[in-house]
Design a protein around this motif. Structure first.
Motif, PDB file in Angstrom:
ATOM      1  N   LEU A  28       0.829  -1.201   0.000  1.00 27.09           N
ATOM      2  CA  LEU A  28       0.000   0.000   0.000  1.00 27.09           C
ATOM      3  C   LEU A  28       0.867   1.256   0.000  1.00 27.09           C
ATOM      4  CD1 LEU A  28      -2.757   1.432   0.225  1.00 27.09           C
ATOM      5  CD2 LEU A  28      -2.513   1.229   2.707  1.00 27.09           C
ATOM      6  N   LYS A  29       1.834   1.315   0.890  1.00 31.56           N
ATOM      7  CA  LYS A  29       2.704   2.487   0.980  1.00 31.56           C
ATOM      8  C   LYS A  29       3.467   2.718  -0.324  1.00 31.56           C
ATOM      9  CE  LYS A  29       5.401   2.203   4.487  1.00 31.56           C
ATOM     10  NZ  LYS A  29       6.172   1.922   5.698  1.00 31.56           N
ATOM     11  N   ASP A  30       4.040   1.659  -0.883  1.00 30.16           N
ATOM     12  CA  ASP A  30       4.814   1.790  -2.123  1.00 30.16           C
ATOM     13  C   ASP A  30       3.954   2.269  -3.292  1.00 30.16           C
ATOM     14  OD1 ASP A  30       7.058   0.956  -0.750  1.00 30.16           O
ATOM     15  OD2 ASP A  30       7.046  -1.083  -1.584  1.00 30.16           O
ATOM     16  N   HIS A  67      -7.692  18.806  -2.020  1.00 31.38           N
ATOM     17  CA  HIS A  67      -8.941  18.091  -1.746  1.00 31.38           C
ATOM     18  C   HIS A  67      -9.160  16.973  -2.766  1.00 31.38           C
ATOM     19  CE1 HIS A  67     -12.968  17.582  -0.118  1.00 31.38           C
ATOM     20  NE2 HIS A  67     -13.382  17.472  -1.378  1.00 31.38           N
ATOM     21  N   GLY A  68      -8.992  17.288  -4.046  1.00 31.03           N
ATOM     22  CA  GLY A  68      -9.138  16.275  -5.090  1.00 31.03           C
ATOM     23  C   GLY A  68      -8.100  15.176  -4.973  1.00 31.03           C
ATOM     24  N   MET A  69      -6.882  15.568  -4.651  1.00 31.65           N
ATOM     25  CA  MET A  69      -5.804  14.593  -4.511  1.00 31.65           C
ATOM     26  C   MET A  69      -6.068  13.623  -3.361  1.00 31.65           C
ATOM     27  SD  MET A  69      -1.830  15.443  -3.888  1.00 31.65           S
ATOM     28  CE  MET A  69      -0.578  14.203  -3.840  1.00 31.65           C
ATOM     29  N   ILE A  70      -6.518  14.138  -2.234  1.00 28.69           N
ATOM     30  CA  ILE A  70      -6.807  13.295  -1.077  1.00 28.69           C
ATOM     31  C   ILE A  70      -7.942  12.318  -1.401  1.00 28.69           C
ATOM     32  CG2 ILE A  70      -7.732  13.320   1.278  1.00 28.69           C
ATOM     33  CD1 ILE A  70      -4.755  13.992   1.119  1.00 28.69           C
ATOM     34  N   GLU A  71      -8.963  12.788  -2.112  1.00 26.57           N
ATOM     35  CA  GLU A  71     -10.047  11.894  -2.516  1.00 26.57           C
ATOM     36  C   GLU A  71      -9.534  10.782  -3.425  1.00 26.57           C
ATOM     37  OE1 GLU A  71     -12.968  14.534  -4.193  1.00 26.57           O
ATOM     38  OE2 GLU A  71     -14.018  14.694  -2.262  1.00 26.57           O
ATOM     39  N   GLU A  72      -8.650  11.127  -4.364  1.00 26.16           N
ATOM     40  CA  GLU A  72      -8.067  10.116  -5.257  1.00 26.16           C
ATOM     41  C   GLU A  72      -7.210   9.119  -4.476  1.00 26.16           C
ATOM     42  OE1 GLU A  72      -6.142  11.303  -8.910  1.00 26.16           O
ATOM     43  OE2 GLU A  72      -7.284  13.184  -8.894  1.00 26.16           O
ATOM     44  N   ILE A  73      -6.433   9.606  -3.537  1.00 29.20           N
ATOM     45  CA  ILE A  73      -5.592   8.720  -2.725  1.00 29.20           C
ATOM     46  C   ILE A  73      -6.459   7.750  -1.930  1.00 29.20           C
ATOM     47  CG2 ILE A  73      -4.024   8.637  -0.747  1.00 29.20           C
ATOM     48  CD1 ILE A  73      -2.790  11.264  -1.800  1.00 29.20           C
ATOM     49  N   GLU A  74      -7.545   8.256  -1.359  1.00 27.66           N
ATOM     50  CA  GLU A  74      -8.439   7.385  -0.587  1.00 27.66           C
ATOM     51  C   GLU A  74      -9.063   6.301  -1.465  1.00 27.66           C
ATOM     52  OE1 GLU A  74     -12.248   7.655   2.423  1.00 27.66           O
ATOM     53  OE2 GLU A  74     -11.365   9.508   1.646  1.00 27.66           O
ATOM     54  N   ARG A  79      -8.973   0.540  -3.256  1.00 32.89           N
ATOM     55  CA  ARG A  79      -8.786  -0.455  -4.331  1.00 32.89           C
ATOM     56  C   ARG A  79      -7.599  -1.371  -4.034  1.00 32.89           C
ATOM     57  NH1 ARG A  79      -5.216  -0.373  -7.911  1.00 32.89           N
ATOM     58  NH2 ARG A  79      -4.797   1.863  -7.756  1.00 32.89           N
ATOM     59  N   ILE A  80      -6.471  -0.789  -3.642  1.00 30.92           N
ATOM     60  CA  ILE A  80      -5.263  -1.571  -3.341  1.00 30.92           C
ATOM     61  C   ILE A  80      -5.526  -2.536  -2.194  1.00 30.92           C
ATOM     62  CG2 ILE A  80      -2.898  -1.407  -2.450  1.00 30.92           C
ATOM     63  CD1 ILE A  80      -2.800   1.390  -3.929  1.00 30.92           C
TER      64      ILE A  80
END
Length: 98
Positions: A28-30, A67-74, A79-80
């Motif tokens: 997940l981290k990688d 905000h958009g980036m954090i939503e994408e990361i979540e 998924r991962i």
């Protein structure tokens, strides 16, 4: 300049050892580090086989971009984790302004 912090609480039900847990957490981290320009770290004080806490931080000039980036990361983290048989139990984020 705004900084976004995302905390992920993870449940790894199938984990039977710290090695099983470590494989999921490391993957997940990688993948999050490779896919996003963000810092990712494990935040657990008490290491248990079936849970983990991951912290993610990002900085940008634009709060909207963060905000958009954090939503994408979540979404990517969910998924991962699903691919590894784990689940995202909880997530929360906050913004810090300097």
């Amino acid at each position: 300049m705004p900084v976004a912090q995302l905390t992920l609480e993870i449940r790894i039900e199938h984990s039977r050892s710290l090695k099983d847990r470590r494989q999921v957490v490391r993957s997940l981290k990688d993948q999050l580090r490779q896919g996003f320009n963000a810092s990712v770290a494990e935040m657990d004080e008490d290491i248990t086989w079936q849970s983990a806490t991951i912290g993610i931080a990002a900085i940008s000039r634009s709060r909207d971009y963060l905000h958009g980036m954090i939503e994408e990361i979540e979404r990517a983290a969910r998924r991962i984790l699903n691919e590894h048989g784990a689940e995202l139990m909880d997530s929360f984020w906050e913004y810090l302004e300097s």
